[in-house]
Design a protein around this motif. Structure first.
Motif, PDB file in Angstrom:
ATOM      1  N   LYS A   1     -85.067 -74.351  17.572  1.00  0.00           N
ATOM      2  CA  LYS A   1     -86.237 -74.209  18.446  1.00  0.00           C
ATOM      3  C   LYS A   1     -86.964 -75.524  18.687  1.00  0.00           C
ATOM      4  O   LYS A   1     -87.829 -75.614  19.561  1.00  0.00           O
ATOM      5  CB  LYS A   1     -87.219 -73.187  17.850  1.00  0.00           C
ATOM      6  CG  LYS A   1     -86.646 -71.782  17.673  1.00  0.00           C
ATOM      7  CD  LYS A   1     -86.238 -71.162  18.994  1.00  0.00           C
ATOM      8  CE  LYS A   1     -85.722 -69.741  18.808  1.00  0.00           C
ATOM      9  NZ  LYS A   1     -85.240 -69.160  20.073  1.00  0.00           N
ATOM     10  N   LYS A   2     -86.610 -76.569  17.928  1.00  0.00           N
ATOM     11  CA  LYS A   2     -87.294 -77.853  18.116  1.00  0.00           C
ATOM     12  C   LYS A   2     -86.747 -78.620  19.320  1.00  0.00           C
ATOM     13  O   LYS A   2     -87.352 -79.583  19.774  1.00  0.00           O
ATOM     14  CB  LYS A   2     -87.144 -78.712  16.844  1.00  0.00           C
ATOM     15  CG  LYS A   2     -87.829 -78.117  15.622  1.00  0.00           C
ATOM     16  CD  LYS A   2     -87.598 -78.993  14.394  1.00  0.00           C
ATOM     17  CE  LYS A   2     -88.252 -78.373  13.160  1.00  0.00           C
ATOM     18  NZ  LYS A   2     -88.005 -79.199  11.948  1.00  0.00           N
TER      19      LYS A   2
ATOM     20  N   MET B   1     -85.058 -78.679  23.312  1.00  0.00           N
ATOM     21  CA  MET B   1     -84.968 -77.955  24.576  1.00  0.00           C
ATOM     22  C   MET B   1     -83.499 -77.759  24.952  1.00  0.00           C
ATOM     23  O   MET B   1     -82.736 -78.712  25.034  1.00  0.00           O
ATOM     24  CB  MET B   1     -85.688 -78.722  25.692  1.00  0.00           C
ATOM     25  CG  MET B   1     -87.186 -78.884  25.488  1.00  0.00           C
ATOM     26  SD  MET B   1     -88.082 -77.328  25.223  1.00  0.00           S
ATOM     27  CE  MET B   1     -87.769 -76.491  26.765  1.00  0.00           C
TER      28      MET B   1
ATOM     29  N   ARG C   1     -85.979 -73.303  25.038  1.00  0.00           N
ATOM     30  CA  ARG C   1     -85.625 -73.925  23.759  1.00  0.00           C
ATOM     31  C   ARG C   1     -84.265 -73.431  23.291  1.00  0.00           C
ATOM     32  O   ARG C   1     -83.862 -72.301  23.582  1.00  0.00           O
ATOM     33  CB  ARG C   1     -86.692 -73.623  22.698  1.00  0.00           C
ATOM     34  CG  ARG C   1     -88.034 -74.260  23.023  1.00  0.00           C
ATOM     35  CD  ARG C   1     -88.967 -74.270  21.824  1.00  0.00           C
ATOM     36  NE  ARG C   1     -90.214 -74.937  22.174  1.00  0.00           N
ATOM     37  CZ  ARG C   1     -90.398 -76.245  22.147  1.00  0.00           C
ATOM     38  NH1 ARG C   1     -89.407 -77.040  21.770  1.00  0.00           N
ATOM     39  NH2 ARG C   1     -91.553 -76.776  22.491  1.00  0.00           N
TER      40      ARG C   1
ATOM     41  N   GLU D   1     -89.664 -71.036  27.969  1.00  0.00           N
ATOM     42  CA  GLU D   1     -90.885 -71.758  27.638  1.00  0.00           C
ATOM     43  C   GLU D   1     -91.749 -71.909  28.892  1.00  0.00           C
ATOM     44  O   GLU D   1     -92.964 -71.704  28.869  1.00  0.00           O
ATOM     45  CB  GLU D   1     -90.510 -73.141  27.087  1.00  0.00           C
ATOM     46  CG  GLU D   1     -91.642 -73.891  26.419  1.00  0.00           C
ATOM     47  CD  GLU D   1     -91.829 -73.475  24.978  1.00  0.00           C
ATOM     48  OE1 GLU D   1     -92.746 -74.012  24.353  1.00  0.00           O
ATOM     49  OE2 GLU D   1     -91.082 -72.621  24.472  1.00  0.00           O
TER      50      GLU D   1
END
Length: 509
Positions: free
Chosen positions: A266-267, A269, A261, A308
């Motif tokens: 963080k929303k 990639m 991310r 992730e």
């Protein structure tokens, strides 16, 4: 500036009898090696230092510039090489700091400030996010904030200290257009740069400084880049280029199906299903516009953030969830993009900074006791080998060195440490052409030693000179994986813009 001399601590002569005349409305380039005294001279003009001898005249009138506020009152603004920003303030708070528009009852009129900043940023195409904290802003955006700070205050004489050192090629093109627009508006620009292409492109006149003295003043059009380079370093330069030819070893670094991310959001990639292999004796360069996943890739490989999904291997060993200390023990060296944030402890001296990762190991410590003589000998050998100037044999604080000499210290430390994998981001940022030649040569030596090198650089000329193979990133995905010998700059540009090229398109004509 007439006969300016600056001596620090009674012995260190940074500037010696420098005289400099700059006409209103011209772009005057100030060039020289790292530690030549350029930034010191401009810090005197901006009031950060007082000259030991000499005088300054602005518009024909002799002035005493007691500090930056006085400089601002005289219409002098400076964009520093190392940003003067408050990390936990927003961008708009940093821009207006000290010049806040006040409404009734002494409230800050943020609407007025935003409108003014928006008008300036739109005019000069300096894209920012006003409410973003500086700590979360990219290096490129922080640079734009520094430029906006000066423009917001309406300076007529603008000093730009290495303004393009941290910018992408597209941002550099935009900035040079901004500088030319400022010139058309009647602004006077003092442009400090090591990039002679930019100097030749934009400057009206040039002053070369070497070892604190003026070597020559001339019109930019009267000398070639090569002639200016020779004046800067006092010798002819040799082009350093990767000629290939050595046999590659086993895969030393492998990145498999990596999902990461974005650090600042963080929303989203930052990397998606990213795969990469770097073999022993190979230099693989990552090319791409800043913000397309390079920072996430570096941070994941060097253990600063966790992915992730996906795995990272050093040889056959899975290092995905290893500690940073363990990564270094297994052969990692890392030259970071931001030398201040990740490369140095600025309040430590250079000697201590040279052993940060290895202080618990022999010969630097034994039975939990630090061996100061061994540390000093090791650090001073790096300082001498990499020509780290102004370090006072390593006892100077890291903060007190010029940006280029800080960079040389970091590069020297990471290349001297025992390692098998070198992750290097922007290795020559802020370095003069002589130092760039030297550092490029040392990076190429990594090949002959059988080390794997992952190079991240926004300088296409650097990528094409050093790499065996170039991997192009766009929006966190690979758009090209090409042999550096066969690719042309235009093809790289298309891949950086997101176009995946058909087979054969990357060949030279």
């Amino acid at each position: 500036m007439d006969g300016i001399t600056k001596v620090f601590l009674g012995t260190i002569v940074a500037n010696k009898d420098i005289s400099l005349k700059i006409k209103k409305g011209e772009i005057h380039a100030l060039v020289g090696e790292n530690g030549a005294g350029k930034s010191t001279l401009m810090s005197i003009l901006f009031g950060l230092y007082q000259p030991t001898k000499g005088l300054i005249k602005v518009n024909g009138k002799e002035v005493v510039i007691s500090g930056p506020i006085r400089a601002g009152g005289l219409g002098i603004g400076m964009v520093h090489q190392h940003f003067k920003l408050v990390d936990n303030f927003t961008i708009i708070q940093n821009i207006i700091l000290g010049s806040e528009p006040i409404s009734k009852w002494q409230w800050i009129n943020y609407k007025h400030a935003k409108d003014k900043i928006k008008a300036i940023s739109e005019r000069y195409k300096l894209e920012i996010k006003p409410n973003l904290k500086i700590a979360n802003a990219s290096v490129g955006m922080q640079q734009r904030v520094e430029i906006l700070k000066v423009l917001y205050r309406g300076a007529d004489i603008i000093v730009l200290d290495e303004p393009t050192a941290v910018l992408t090629p597209q941002e550099i093109t935009s900035l040079l257009a901004i500088i030319e627009e400022l010139k058309r508006d009647g602004k006077t620009i003092i442009f400090i740069s090591h990039k002679l292409e930019e100097v030749k492109h934009i400057a009206d006149s040039v002053t070369v400084i070497r070892l604190g003295k003026v070597i020559e003043n001339f019109l930019a059009a009267t000398k070639t880049k090569e002639e200016i380079a020779t004046l800067m370093v006092g010798r002819d330069l040799v082009e350093v280029k990767n000629l290939g030819g050595n046999e590659l070893g086993e895969v030393a670094l492998k990145v498999k199906n990596l999902f990461v991310r974005k650090i600042d959001n963080k929303k989203i990639m930052g990397l998606s299903d990213f795969n990469l292999e770097v073999k022993a004796g190979e230099i693989v360069a990552i090319a791409g516009v800043e913000g397309n996943g390079q920072t996430e890739l570096i941070s994941t490989i060097t253990g600063l953030i966790k992915p992730e999904k996906g795995k990272i291997f050093f040889g056959n060993k899975n290092m995905t969830h290893s500690s940073i200390q363990n990564l270094y023990k297994h052969g990692l060296s890392h030259i970071p993009e931001d030398r201040h944030k990740y490369g140095l402890v600025l309040e430590y001296n250079i000697i201590d900074n040279m052993v940060l990762q290895n202080i618990s190991q022999y010969p630097f410590s034994k039975c939990g006791l630090i061996r100061s003589k061994a540390i000093q000998y090791y650090a001073q050998s790096i300082i001498q080998t990499y020509d780290v100037r102004g370090s006072k044999s390593g006892f100077a604080l890291a903060r007190g060195l010029s940006g280029g000499n800080q960079q040389k210290a970091v590069v020297g430390r990471e290349l001297t440490r025992k390692h098998k994998i070198l992750v290097v981001a922007q290795p020559t940022r802020g370095l003069d052409i002589g130092a760039i030649e030297y550092i490029h040569g040392r990076i190429l030596e990594e090949k002959t030693r059988g080390n794997a090198v992952l190079l991240i650089s926004y300088e296409l000329s650097e990528v094409m000179s050093l790499a065996d193979r170039i991997v192009v990133l766009h929006a966190g995905k690979i758009t090209g994986n090409v042999n550096a010998k066969n690719v042309i700059r235009e093809s790289l540009g298309l891949m950086m813009a997101g176009q995946t090229l058909e087979k054969g398109e990357t060949k030279n004509a």
